[in-house]
Design an enzyme around this catalytic site. Sequence first.
Site, PDB file in Angstrom:
ATOM      1  N   SER A   1       0.833  -1.196   0.000  1.00 34.64           N
ATOM      2  CA  SER A   1       0.000   0.000   0.000  1.00 34.64           C
ATOM      3  C   SER A   1       0.877   1.260   0.000  1.00 34.64           C
ATOM      4  O   SER A   1       1.648   1.458  -0.952  1.00 34.64           O
ATOM      5  CB  SER A   1      -0.957  -0.064   1.202  1.00 34.64           C
TER       6      SER A   1
ATOM      7  N   ASP B   1     -10.109  -5.673  -3.286  1.00 34.28           N
ATOM      8  CA  ASP B   1      -9.531  -4.657  -2.402  1.00 34.28           C
ATOM      9  C   ASP B   1     -10.441  -3.429  -2.392  1.00 34.28           C
ATOM     10  O   ASP B   1     -10.698  -2.829  -3.436  1.00 34.28           O
ATOM     11  CB  ASP B   1      -8.144  -4.317  -2.955  1.00 34.28           C
TER      12      ASP B   1
ATOM     13  N   HIS C   1      -7.293  -6.101   0.854  1.00 34.95           N
ATOM     14  CA  HIS C   1      -6.125  -5.254   1.143  1.00 34.95           C
ATOM     15  C   HIS C   1      -5.360  -5.724   2.382  1.00 34.95           C
ATOM     16  O   HIS C   1      -4.385  -5.101   2.783  1.00 34.95           O
ATOM     17  CB  HIS C   1      -6.620  -3.812   1.366  1.00 34.95           C
TER      18      HIS C   1
END
Lengths: 279, 279
Positions: A148, A224, A257
């Site tokens: 991320s 995600d 995620h």
Amino acid sequence: MSIENISVNKSFGGWHKQYSHHSSALNCKMQFAIYLPPQVSSGNKVPVLYWLSGLTCTDENFMQKAGAQRIAAELGIAIVAPDTSPRGDGVANDNAYDLGQGAGFYVNATEMPWSKHYQMYDYVVNELPELIESAFPVSDKRAIAGHSMGGLGALNIGMLNPLRYSSMSAFSPISNPVNCPWGQKAFTTYLGKDKSTWLNYDASELMKQATQFVPAKVDQGESDNFLVEQLKPEALQAAASASGYPLDYQLHEGYDHSYYFIASFIEDHLRFHATHLKK
Amino acid sequence: MSIENISVNKSFGGWHKQYSHHSSALNCKMQFAIYLPPQVSSGNKVPVLYWLSGLTCTDENFMQKAGAQRIAAELGIAIVAPDTSPRGDGVANDNAYDLGQGAGFYVNATEMPWSKHYQMYDYVVNELPELIESAFPVSDKRAIAGHSMGGLGALNIGMLNPLRYSSMSAFSPISNPVNCPWGQKAFTTYLGKDKSTWLNYDASELMKQATQFVPAKVDQGESDNFLVEQLKPEALQAAASASGYPLDYQLHEGYDHSYYFIASFIEDHLRFHATHLKK
């Protein structure tokens, strides 16, 4: 450069260790974790994978949740996990989870009051590797990866330093921060309103302009929640196409995620890095 | 028996899911996690490993830190992780980490005010499996494992129900609770001062008296800070010798009480259980 040991845990025949030290780049006390594989006990110097975590994380998330030590122990790779920002009472902060402590974005801030401590780019690229390579039995072979915000950091740092890293990889990176809310908020705050300075830290922009290539692997979960608004992998893919960058991008049906996604595919990333670290 | 889904994460081709439900045994709302391996998507019923966590844990610690999903996915085993005690505002509690919420010890409390909710033995042995076997594509093949307080719970529950579990295993179990501070404190509180009632939940005592055997595996770290005062594996080994119990006990140099130890050896435990679950 002195470091202080905080904890030691034996793990897959090697050692997970946490340390604190004073960072001159960040002007505060910092904590990092290192996994040393069993190979170091026979006097070998091992290559290092630097792992950059995402928003809200510390040195602990990856070490506790990714399950990377098993494969690192097999492959003989050390892993270093820094914190995600400068920390401490005297360090500028914000109540939001996506700004300030825990959200350094791996940039060198230029705006006050952030610039006094938020120099994570320099810390990760220069100070931390220098410290690691002086204090531990590791070689100067380096790879970099992250998740991320840390996926963005890993891609940026790899592309800005193609001679320092053998390979780079990312899970669910913030691929085009100048065009997403997380990136726009952080870059406005840390770098100011002149968007031309933001482009130095935009992975899609860097990939589009690249002429020297670092082997690159990116994995993204199709389920995600941040995919469309924040991550924008299509910008990275278009940039790779434009410059001919060797990007291995894969989209995975059903994955989100979380670290459950990272754990499911971290073995592939470590084997990818091992191939390049051992050349 | 209705259950409410809280979260879903794809993991190694299978699914980690959290649920809440009202427990009639515990008289409160409870949360558990289940890992369903990819094999269930083709309509197969898979066996279940119940994992009992240690002091202060919830359903999350094992699922996030043990790295078990990779092997469960390979072997086609579901894993269920209950919480470690009843929870909630109306549930008796204590400020200490080793008593009250997060410290149920997997016993049926007989002392007030604890007996109103602290019936973790009944919950784990009866109510939870009934719920799992009605709500998920699992068979009635069961194994049980745990860590520390949960290692004690797994051994006790396995030995008290030799026909319900194919195999049992423990990391760093509280092996002889009637002779250690953690056990004495909890059993005095939950079971009262009459120590004869404590023996029903003492793994070493049960193993010494056993005449029906459940295949058993125990792993212990030699550098575990709790080894001498709290865990006392030598009592369990002596009990196994006395009754001829088939206990595979191994001591591991350098390992501590943490999930880094569990993660390093969880694969061995899952393969051990798979052997017996698939007979």
